[in-house]
Write a protein that holds these residues in place. Sequence first.
Motif, short mmCIF file in Angstrom:
data_model
loop_
_atom_site.label_atom_id
_atom_site.label_comp_id
_atom_site.label_asym_id
_atom_site.label_seq_id
_atom_site.Cartn_x
_atom_site.Cartn_y
_atom_site.Cartn_z
N PRO A 124 0.81 -1.22 0.00
CA PRO A 124 0.00 0.00 0.00
C PRO A 124 0.85 1.27 0.00
O PRO A 124 1.95 1.29 0.54
CB PRO A 124 -0.81 -0.10 1.29
N PRO A 129 -3.84 4.81 1.02
CA PRO A 129 -3.50 3.38 1.16
C PRO A 129 -4.38 2.40 0.38
O PRO A 129 -4.10 1.21 0.40
CB PRO A 129 -3.60 3.14 2.67
N THR A 176 -9.35 -4.39 -3.25
CA THR A 176 -10.52 -5.13 -2.78
C THR A 176 -10.53 -6.61 -3.12
O THR A 176 -11.36 -7.36 -2.60
CB THR A 176 -11.81 -4.54 -3.41
N ASP A 178 -7.84 -9.42 -3.49
CA ASP A 178 -7.07 -10.59 -3.04
C ASP A 178 -5.97 -10.13 -2.09
O ASP A 178 -5.02 -9.46 -2.48
CB ASP A 178 -6.47 -11.27 -4.28
N ILE A 179 -6.08 -10.56 -0.85
CA ILE A 179 -5.12 -10.12 0.17
C ILE A 179 -3.70 -10.59 -0.16
O ILE A 179 -2.72 -9.93 0.22
CB ILE A 179 -5.56 -10.59 1.58
N PHE A 185 3.93 -4.18 4.08
CA PHE A 185 4.51 -2.85 3.94
C PHE A 185 6.03 -2.87 4.11
O PHE A 185 6.73 -2.04 3.52
CB PHE A 185 3.86 -1.93 4.98
N TYR A 204 7.36 -2.26 14.19
CA TYR A 204 7.46 -3.17 13.05
C TYR A 204 8.67 -2.93 12.14
O TYR A 204 9.00 -3.77 11.30
CB TYR A 204 6.19 -3.07 12.18
N PRO B 124 -7.20 0.97 6.26
CA PRO B 124 -5.78 1.15 6.55
C PRO B 124 -5.46 2.53 7.12
O PRO B 124 -6.12 3.51 6.78
CB PRO B 124 -5.09 0.95 5.20
N PRO B 129 0.43 1.71 6.68
CA PRO B 129 -0.78 1.12 6.10
C PRO B 129 -1.00 -0.37 6.36
O PRO B 129 -2.05 -0.89 5.98
CB PRO B 129 -0.65 1.43 4.61
N ASP B 130 -0.06 -1.06 7.03
CA ASP B 130 -0.36 -2.42 7.47
C ASP B 130 -1.01 -2.43 8.84
O ASP B 130 -1.37 -3.49 9.36
CB ASP B 130 0.91 -3.29 7.49
N CYS B 131 -1.17 -1.26 9.43
CA CYS B 131 -2.02 -1.10 10.61
C CYS B 131 -3.36 -0.58 10.14
O CYS B 131 -3.44 0.17 9.17
CB CYS B 131 -1.44 -0.08 11.58
N ASN B 168 -4.42 -3.16 17.11
CA ASN B 168 -3.64 -3.76 16.03
C ASN B 168 -2.82 -4.96 16.51
O ASN B 168 -2.64 -5.91 15.76
CB ASN B 168 -2.74 -2.72 15.37
N TRP B 174 -4.87 -8.68 10.63
CA TRP B 174 -5.70 -7.83 9.75
C TRP B 174 -5.03 -7.58 8.40
O TRP B 174 -5.68 -7.65 7.35
CB TRP B 174 -6.01 -6.48 10.45
N ALA B 175 -3.72 -7.31 8.42
CA ALA B 175 -3.04 -6.93 7.17
C ALA B 175 -2.93 -8.08 6.18
O ALA B 175 -2.81 -7.85 4.97
CB ALA B 175 -1.64 -6.38 7.46
N THR B 176 -2.97 -9.30 6.66
CA THR B 176 -2.62 -10.43 5.79
C THR B 176 -3.73 -11.47 5.58
O THR B 176 -3.60 -12.33 4.73
CB THR B 176 -1.41 -11.20 6.39
N GLN B 177 -4.80 -11.41 6.36
CA GLN B 177 -5.70 -12.56 6.36
C GLN B 177 -6.91 -12.53 5.43
O GLN B 177 -7.22 -13.51 4.77
CB GLN B 177 -6.19 -12.84 7.78
N ASP B 178 -7.63 -11.42 5.39
CA ASP B 178 -8.92 -11.43 4.67
C ASP B 178 -9.22 -10.04 4.10
O ASP B 178 -9.45 -9.09 4.85
CB ASP B 178 -10.02 -11.84 5.67
N ILE B 179 -9.23 -9.97 2.81
CA ILE B 179 -9.42 -8.66 2.16
C ILE B 179 -10.78 -8.05 2.52
O ILE B 179 -10.93 -6.83 2.53
CB ILE B 179 -9.24 -8.78 0.62
N HIS B 182 -10.77 -5.42 5.05
CA HIS B 182 -10.20 -4.12 4.72
C HIS B 182 -11.31 -3.21 4.22
O HIS B 182 -11.75 -3.33 3.09
CB HIS B 182 -9.13 -4.25 3.63
#
Lengths: 270, 270
Positions: A124, A129, A176, A178-179, A185, A204, B124, B129-131, B168, B174-179, B182
Motif C-alpha cells: 500500500p 492506502p 478489494t 485478493d489479500i 509494507f 514493526y 488502513p 498502512p499495514d495497521c 492492532n 488484519w493486514a494479511t488474512q482477509d481482504i 479491509h
Amino acid sequence: MADQAFVTLATNDNYSKGAMVLGKSLRNHKTSRKLVALIGPHVTEPAREVLRKIYDEVRLVDVLDSGDTAHLALMKRPDLGVTFTKLHCWTLTHYSKCVFMDADTLALANVDELFDREELSAAPDPGWPDCFNSGVFVFRPSNETYGKLIQRCTENGSFDGGDQGVLNSFFSNWATQDIAKHLPFIYNLSSIAIYSYLPAFKQYGGDAKVVHFLGKMKPWNYSYDAKSRTVKGDSQDQSTLHPSYLLQWWDIYSSVVLPLMKEHYGNQPF
Amino acid sequence: MADQAFVTLATNDNYSKGAMVLGKSLRNHKTSRKLVALIGPHVTEPAREVLRKIYDEVRLVDVLDSGDTAHLALMKRPDLGVTFTKLHCWTLTHYSKCVFMDADTLALANVDELFDREELSAAPDPGWPDCFNSGVFVFRPSNETYGKLIQRCTENGSFDGGDQGVLNSFFSNWATQDIAKHLPFIYNLSSIAIYSYLPAFKQYGGDAKVVHFLGKMKPWNYSYDAKSRTVKGDSQDQSTLHPSYLLQWWDIYSSVVLPLMKEHYGNQPF
Ligand SMILES: O=c1ccn([C@@H]2O[C@H](COP(=O)(O)OP(=O)(O)O)[C@@H](O)[C@H]2O)c(=O)[nH]1
Ligand SMILES: O=c1ccn([C@@H]2O[C@H](COP(=O)(O)OP(=O)(O)O)[C@@H](O)[C@H]2O)c(=O)[nH]1
Ligand SMILES: [Mn+2]
Ligand SMILES: [Mn+2]
C-alpha cells in the motif's frame, strides 16, 4: 530460476547510481534471480559500463513521458512524467515473472520470496492506502499487457501524471480483490512512514526488508563523509530521521560502486 | 436492525460536540441502526442532555488511561492515553454487531452497509498502512473479547500508547488474512491523506463516505463565521486545504447542535 528477474529503471546517471546500489544490495543478499536494468538514452557510457558489472542485463529503452505537467504539479514532482518509461518492463517476455524495484529502493535482506506472489502484487501507498505504491511490484511480462497499458496511457493519461496513477487505474481491484496481492509494507517501507507514525515504525520497522527513499530528496543528493561515516543534507529534511538506512545506502555506494565508477569514468566528473 | 448500533465515545465536553455532530450526520443520512454514545464522568450534565436527544443510548463508562506518556510522546499526542476507554465498546453485548466511529468523524452518506462486514473490519492507516486506523471499525460485542483486550493492555501496554496500538496487536492478522476486512479507505478518509497524495484524493475523494478529522486540530478548535459561512483556524494547519468537510461539520454544528446546546446549557458557557 533463470527465467525470473528483478528489474529496475534509470533514465539518467543520477538514478543509475541508485540502480547500482540496489543491484549490489540484491547481490549482497545472495538473490538467485537475474538482475535487469532498463536504461534511457541519456545514461552515459561509463554508467552503462558500471551497470553491466552489476546487472545481468542492461537494456536500452526509449523514454516515455506523460507530459502531464498539471497532475504532476499537484504532487510538486514535475520530474516524474518520465516514470511512464517503467511500463517497458512488461516487454521483458524472456522472463516468466519479475519484480520491479525503483532505483531509489534498497534491499535490506534476501527478498526472493516475492516471486511466490502473482501479478499484480504490491504494498500500500502511505499517502492513499487503497492505492498501491509502484516502487516495488510483482508482474508477468506480456506484450499484450504492455499494449493495453500503453493504450490506457494514450487514452486516459494518468491521474497523478506518473506510472503509479496508470498502474492503479489498470489494476484497479488491487484494494478489494485478493489479500495475497498486498505485499507487507516492510517490502516497500517508505521513509515517509517512519515519521508519520513513529510508534508503528519502532514496533514493526525492525523487520524491514526493502526501504524506499520516496520523495524529492534521494540518497545521492546528500553528501557523505567517508571518514566519520556520516551523511549530511538539508537539515530541514525529515529523512535525517532515518540516518541508518541512508548510511547503509552510502556504505554500499562508497565501498563498491564508487571504485567501479572511478575505474570507468576516469577523469570525467560524475 | 434493533440489535445493531453505531457507537462513539466522548470523555469530555469537547469530544461530545464531535459526537453530537457525528450522531446528527448519521441520522441525516437515515441510518436504520441504533446510536450509542459512551461517555466519561467528566461530560457535564447539559452535554449529556444534548447527547440523549441525538443518541438512542448514552452510557457512562469509567475512563481507562494507558498512562503511557513515553509512547504517546512519539506521536506528540500526550492526550491519547484515555482512548483505552474505547475498549468498553465490547461490553455492549445487547447488540450483536456494532460499528465504532471516533467522535471526530463525520458521515457524508448512509453507511449502513458497514454492518455486512465482520469483526474486525477497518480501513488502513495512512501513517503505517499495514495497521488499521481505529477511528472506524466493525466489531462484535463480547465480554470475553473485552476481557482479553483488557488483559493485553495490562500485560503488554500499547505500542503507541493509545487504543490503536492495542487493537492492532490484538487483531494482528488484519493486514494479511482477509481482504473483506479491509474497509475501503473512503469509509475512513483521514484529512491527512488529502494533501499527502493530492491526485489520488482528486481521483477517489468524491466517493468519500466518512471523513476523519485525525490529528491534533479538531473541527471544534476552529472558529466559524455563520454569516459568511467560513471557518477560521491556524492558517499553518494543513486542514485548511479541506475546507468543504470542515464546513459540512460546522454546518451541522451551528444549525442543529448549537440550538440544542443553548437550550440545555442555558447561561453556562460551553
Ligand atoms: O528522472 C527519473 C525519474 C524516475 N526514474 C525512475 O522511476 C522511478 C520512480 O521515480 P521516483 O523514485 O523518483 O519517484 P518516488 O518514488 O519518489 O515517487 C525511479 O526510482 C527510477 O527508477 C528515472 O529513471 N528517472
Ligand atoms: O480526550 C479524549 C481523546 C479521545 N477521545 C475519544 O477517542 C477518539 C480517538 O481520539 P482522537 O480522535 O483525538 O485521535 P486521532 O483520530 O486524532 O488519532 C476520539 O475521537 C474520541 O472518540 C475522547 O473521548 N477524549
Ligand atoms: Mn521511488
Ligand atoms: Mn479520531
